[in-house]
Scaffold this active site. Structure first.
Site, PDB file in Angstrom:
ATOM      1  N   HIS A   1      21.399 -13.821  25.409  1.00  0.00           N
ATOM      2  CA  HIS A   1      21.779 -15.056  26.115  1.00  0.00           C
ATOM      3  C   HIS A   1      22.901 -14.815  27.137  1.00  0.00           C
ATOM      4  CE1 HIS A   1      19.686 -16.672  22.679  1.00  0.00           C
ATOM      5  NE2 HIS A   1      19.882 -17.922  23.050  1.00  0.00           N
TER       6      HIS A   1
ATOM      7  N   ASP B   1      11.869 -11.759  20.530  1.00  0.00           N
ATOM      8  CA  ASP B   1      13.273 -12.123  20.345  1.00  0.00           C
ATOM      9  C   ASP B   1      13.331 -13.226  19.302  1.00  0.00           C
ATOM     10  OD1 ASP B   1      16.087 -12.401  20.888  1.00  0.00           O
ATOM     11  OD2 ASP B   1      15.630 -14.193  22.049  1.00  0.00           O
ATOM     12  N   SER B   2      14.542 -13.553  18.892  1.00  0.00           N
ATOM     13  CA  SER B   2      14.721 -14.648  17.944  1.00  0.00           C
ATOM     14  C   SER B   2      14.408 -16.000  18.581  1.00  0.00           C
ATOM     15  CB  SER B   2      16.161 -14.644  17.441  1.00  0.00           C
ATOM     16  OG  SER B   2      17.054 -14.694  18.540  1.00  0.00           O
TER      17      SER B   2
ATOM     18  N   CYS C   1      15.948  -8.270  21.573  1.00  0.00           N
ATOM     19  CA  CYS C   1      16.985  -8.991  20.835  1.00  0.00           C
ATOM     20  C   CYS C   1      17.977  -7.943  20.372  1.00  0.00           C
ATOM     21  CB  CYS C   1      16.352  -9.693  19.635  1.00  0.00           C
ATOM     22  SG  CYS C   1      17.536 -10.443  18.508  1.00  0.00           S
TER      23      CYS C   1
ATOM     24  N   CYS D   1      24.120  -9.420  24.053  1.00  0.00           N
ATOM     25  CA  CYS D   1      23.297 -10.459  23.433  1.00  0.00           C
ATOM     26  C   CYS D   1      22.419 -11.015  24.539  1.00  0.00           C
ATOM     27  CB  CYS D   1      24.185 -11.553  22.841  1.00  0.00           C
ATOM     28  SG  CYS D   1      23.247 -13.005  22.325  1.00  0.00           S
TER      29      CYS D   1
ATOM     30  N   GLU E   1      21.837 -22.442  25.005  1.00  0.00           N
ATOM     31  CA  GLU E   1      20.626 -23.201  24.670  1.00  0.00           C
ATOM     32  C   GLU E   1      20.768 -24.691  24.962  1.00  0.00           C
ATOM     33  OE1 GLU E   1      18.754 -22.053  21.027  1.00  0.00           O
ATOM     34  OE2 GLU E   1      18.933 -19.948  21.555  1.00  0.00           O
TER      35      GLU E   1
ATOM     36  N   THR F   1      20.358  -8.181  18.117  1.00  0.00           N
ATOM     37  CA  THR F   1      20.546  -8.157  16.664  1.00  0.00           C
ATOM     38  C   THR F   1      19.381  -7.426  15.999  1.00  0.00           C
ATOM     39  OG1 THR F   1      21.586 -10.329  16.906  1.00  0.00           O
ATOM     40  CG2 THR F   1      21.072  -9.612  14.677  1.00  0.00           C
TER      41      THR F   1
ATOM     42  N   TYR G   1      19.261 -15.108  14.664  1.00  0.00           N
ATOM     43  CA  TYR G   1      19.227 -13.859  13.896  1.00  0.00           C
ATOM     44  C   TYR G   1      20.656 -13.316  13.692  1.00  0.00           C
ATOM     45  CZ  TYR G   1      14.116 -13.045  14.378  1.00  0.00           C
ATOM     46  OH  TYR G   1      12.757 -13.101  14.307  1.00  0.00           O
TER      47      TYR G   1
END
Ligand code: DGL
Length: 270
Positions: A188, A12-13, A75, A186, A154, A77, A44
Site C-alpha cells: 500500500h 496479495d492479501s 505482498c 508494504c 484503503e 508479508t 495479513y
C-alpha cells in the site's frame, strides 16, 4: 511444455498488490495476469507465519486452476513468511517482492544506512535485513512498522491531514537515523509516496519494490523461456475472496484501465 502465453498469477492479501500488478502490466505489456486479492482475510500483516503459509497455499492452488505459468507474491508479508516454503513445494517459477526491494535499496544507498517501513509481520520477520546483509553485512538497517497506513490507504485518505499527522509520528524515529534510502516495504505504501517523501525530505531515496519485482519477473520469464510472444494480446482477470464491489472501486482508482468484472471465490475450498 508450458504455454508462454499463459497468464502470470499475482496475489496479495487484498488491493495493495495492485501496485505490483500495474507495474508488471506497464513493464511487460504482453503478459496476461490473473490477480487474486484475499479481501475476506486481509490484513495479513498482523497474522502468524503458519496462517500466512496456509492462505498462500490455498491461493496458489486456486491460481493453478487458471493455468498460470509463474507466481508473483505481491505482498510483503506473504513474501516474508511464505516464499521459502512455497519455493520448496511449487513446480512453477515464483518470486516475492522482498528480495527485489532489498536489492534495489542496497544499490541505492551511499551512506549504508537503510530504513524499512512495513506491516508488523514484515518488520518482525526482519527478512529485508537478512537479504540486505546477505549482499552487504556492513549496512545498517532500521525497521519501523506502520500498521495504520494500510487502512488509511484503503479508506482513500491518500492526501489527508490525519494521514500526514500519523505518518509524521511513525517516521519521526527514522528521521533521526540518518538513512539515505527508505524501502516502502508494504504494497500500500507506494500510494503514500508523496506524504512519506515530504516528511523524509529530498535526501532520502524512496525504494518501491514493485518496480524491481516487475523487472525481475521479466528476467525470470526470459531465463525459463516463458516470455509471452511479442504479438500476444494480454488479458487481465481479477478475483477476490469477498467484497468485489469495494475492490473494484479501489482498483479502478489506481489501475491504468477500467475493470468491469471481478469474481468472488470461496478460497477456503482450495
Ligand atoms: N499486502 C500487505 C503487505 O504488503 C499489506 C496489507 C496486509 O497487512 O495484509 O504486507
Amino acid at each position: 511444455m508450458r504455454d508462454c502465453n499463459a497468464p502470470v498469477g499475482v496475489f496479495d492479501s487484498g488491493v495493495g498488490g495492485l501496485t505490483v500488478a500495474r507495474e508488471i502490466i506497464r513493464q511487460l505489456p504482453n503478459e496476461s495476469v490473473v490477480y487474486f486479492g484475499d479481501t475476506a482475510r486481509v490484513p495479513y500483516g498482523s497474522k502468524s507465519k503458519d496462517t500466512i503459509i496456509r492462505y498462500s497455499g490455498q491461493i496458489i492452488r486456486f491460481l493453478k486452476t487458471k493455468g498460470v505459468k509463474a507466481i508473483v507474491i505481491a505482498c510483503n508479508t506473504a513474501s516474508a513468511f511464505a516464499l521459502d516454503t512455497i519455493e520448496k513445494q511449487l513446480d512453477l517459477p515464483v518470486i516475492g517482492v522482498v528480495k527485489p526491494g532489498a536489492k534495489t535499496a542496497v544499490a541505492t544507498t551511499k551512506n549504508k544506512r537503510i530504513g524499512v517501513i512495513g506491516t508488523e509481520g514484515t518488520i518482525k520477520s526482519a527478512l529485508y535485513t537478512e537479504y540486505i546483509h546477505g549482499i552487504d553485512p556492513q549496512i545498517e538497517v532500521v525497521g519501523k512498522a506502520c500498521p495504520l497506513f494500510c487502512p488509511l490507504v484503503e479508506e482513500g485518505m491518500l492526501h489527508d491531514k490525519v494521514t500526514d499527522e500519523i505518518a509524521a509520528r511513525y517516521l519521526k524515529t527514522l528521521q533521526d537515523e540518518d538513512i539515505d534510502s527508505l524501502i516502502l516495504g508494504c504494497t500500500h505504501y507506494p500510494l503514500l509516496r508523496s506524504t512519506v517523501a515530504k516528511i523524509m525530505g529530498p535526501e532520502v531515496n524512496l525504494v518501491n519494490p514493485a518496480y524491481e519485482t516487475a523487472l525481475e519477473l521479466g528476467t525470470l520469464l526470459e531465463q525459463k523461456q516463458l516470455r509471452a510472444d511479442e504479438n500476444h494480446r494480454a488479458e487481465y482477470a481479477f478475483y477476490v475472496s469477498d467484497a468485489a464491489e469495494k475492490f473494484k472501486d479501489f482498483a479502478n482508482s489506481i489501475m491504468p484501465f477500467h475493470i468491469e468484472f471481478i469474481e468472488e471465490i470461496q478460497i477456503e475450498a482450495y
